[in-house]
Design a protein around this motif. Structure first.
Motif, mmCIF file in Angstrom:
data_model
loop_
_atom_site.group_PDB
_atom_site.id
_atom_site.type_symbol
_atom_site.label_atom_id
_atom_site.label_comp_id
_atom_site.label_asym_id
_atom_site.label_seq_id
_atom_site.Cartn_x
_atom_site.Cartn_y
_atom_site.Cartn_z
ATOM 1 N N ARG A 33 0.282 -3.826 -6.453
ATOM 2 C CA ARG A 33 -1.132 -3.807 -6.060
ATOM 3 C C ARG A 33 -1.258 -3.607 -4.547
ATOM 4 N N THR A 34 -0.451 -4.315 -3.791
ATOM 5 C CA THR A 34 -0.491 -4.192 -2.338
ATOM 6 C C THR A 34 -0.083 -2.789 -1.906
ATOM 7 N N ALA A 35 0.993 -2.278 -2.478
ATOM 8 C CA ALA A 35 1.455 -0.932 -2.137
ATOM 9 C C ALA A 35 0.396 0.104 -2.479
ATOM 10 N N TYR A 36 -0.259 -0.072 -3.619
ATOM 11 C CA TYR A 36 -1.285 0.885 -4.019
ATOM 12 C C TYR A 36 -2.494 0.821 -3.093
ATOM 13 N N THR A 42 -0.550 6.263 -6.789
ATOM 14 C CA THR A 42 0.261 5.565 -7.787
ATOM 15 C C THR A 42 1.747 5.891 -7.660
ATOM 16 N N ALA A 43 2.068 7.165 -7.559
ATOM 17 C CA ALA A 43 3.483 7.560 -7.473
ATOM 18 C C ALA A 43 4.132 6.980 -6.218
ATOM 19 N N ASP A 44 3.427 7.069 -5.079
ATOM 20 C CA ASP A 44 3.959 6.491 -3.848
ATOM 21 C C ASP A 44 4.132 4.981 -3.990
ATOM 22 N N SER A 45 3.183 4.337 -4.645
ATOM 23 C CA SER A 45 3.245 2.877 -4.819
ATOM 24 C C SER A 45 4.479 2.471 -5.604
ATOM 25 N N GLU A 46 4.771 3.219 -6.653
ATOM 26 C CA GLU A 46 5.979 2.930 -7.444
ATOM 27 C C GLU A 46 7.223 3.096 -6.581
ATOM 28 N N THR A 80 7.523 -0.514 4.608
ATOM 29 C CA THR A 80 7.846 0.616 3.737
ATOM 30 C C THR A 80 6.581 1.395 3.400
ATOM 31 N N ALA A 81 5.514 0.698 3.076
ATOM 32 C CA ALA A 81 4.242 1.354 2.736
ATOM 33 C C ALA A 81 3.694 2.115 3.931
ATOM 34 N N ARG A 134 -6.402 -2.583 7.220
ATOM 35 C CA ARG A 134 -6.398 -2.449 5.761
ATOM 36 C C ARG A 134 -5.361 -3.381 5.141
ATOM 37 N N THR A 135 -4.174 -3.420 5.715
ATOM 38 C CA THR A 135 -3.107 -4.267 5.195
ATOM 39 C C THR A 135 -3.499 -5.736 5.275
ATOM 40 N N ALA A 136 -4.072 -6.155 6.396
ATOM 41 C CA ALA A 136 -4.504 -7.550 6.544
ATOM 42 C C ALA A 136 -5.562 -7.898 5.502
ATOM 43 N N VAL A 137 -6.528 -7.016 5.285
ATOM 44 C CA VAL A 137 -7.578 -7.248 4.282
ATOM 45 C C VAL A 137 -6.982 -7.349 2.888
#
Length: 190
Positions: A33-36, A42-46, A80-81, A134-137
């Motif tokens: 969820r965080t990566a997405y 989706t593909a990048d998140s995986e 990584t993200a 965005r990451t903090a939120v």
């Protein structure tokens, strides 16, 4: 953290693959969820999640204290993200993040449509934030991390996290055209 998880972390540090599998299953959904939410793809998140857990296992001996595992894991994940986002910036439909179809909760169809549109507007506003805001939120509202845990995950001071959250809230209010009301953005954002 309970004793079982701490023991699993210690076992994983010694190379126990079953303990690693336990930790993977426990943190996989939140990591995805965080990566997405950071990447919007989706593909990048995986790929991000897979790369994160591979790095986690390879560098498992670098973790000094089992209690710090979650922050350590999410620090690897966010770095990584961020790297993946720099490589490509693609938009992904917001429906994928919210699961597409909503559960039937007895709400009227109109309420579900309005709620879906509100979520999509919110997601687009979040995607428009600078990546560290965005990451903090995402970590604060979607994963319910404390500011201290976010600081550990992002590798910065707790005051920096608070500043990023403040600025992100202000930016979200502007993007969503809402009046200045701090209490609206308590953990009820989703």
């Amino acid at each position: 953290m309970d004793g079982t998880e701490a023991e699993m972390i210690r076992s994983m540090q010694k190379g126990d693959e079953e303990a690693f599998a336990y930790l993977f299953s426990k943190y996989q959904a939140a990591a995805f969820r965080t990566a997405y939410l950071i990447s919007g793809n989706t593909a990048d998140s995986e790929d991000i999640v897979q790369e994160t857990f591979v790095k986690c296992f390879i560098s498992r001996k670098e973790l000094k204290e089992p209690r710090a595992f979650q922050g350590w894991l999410f620090r690897i994940l966010t770095r990584t993200a961020w790297r993946h986002v720099k490589k490509r910036s693609k938009e992904q439909p917001a429906e994928e993040i919210w699961g597409g179809e909503s559960e039937c909760r007895g709400d009227s169809l109109l309420e579900e449509i309005v709620e879906g549109e509100s979520r999509e507007m919110l997601y687009k506003a979040i995607r428009g934030l600078e990546i560290k805001q965005r990451t903090a939120v995402i970590l604060y509202y979607f994963n319910e991390f404390s500011t201290r845990e976010i600081a550990a995950a992002m590798g910065c001071m707790e005051g920096t996290v608070k500043s990023r959250l403040y600025t992100a809230r202000k930016n979200l209010r502007e993007r969503l055209g809402e009046p200045e009301q701090e209490e609206q953005y308590e953990r009820r954002i989703v």
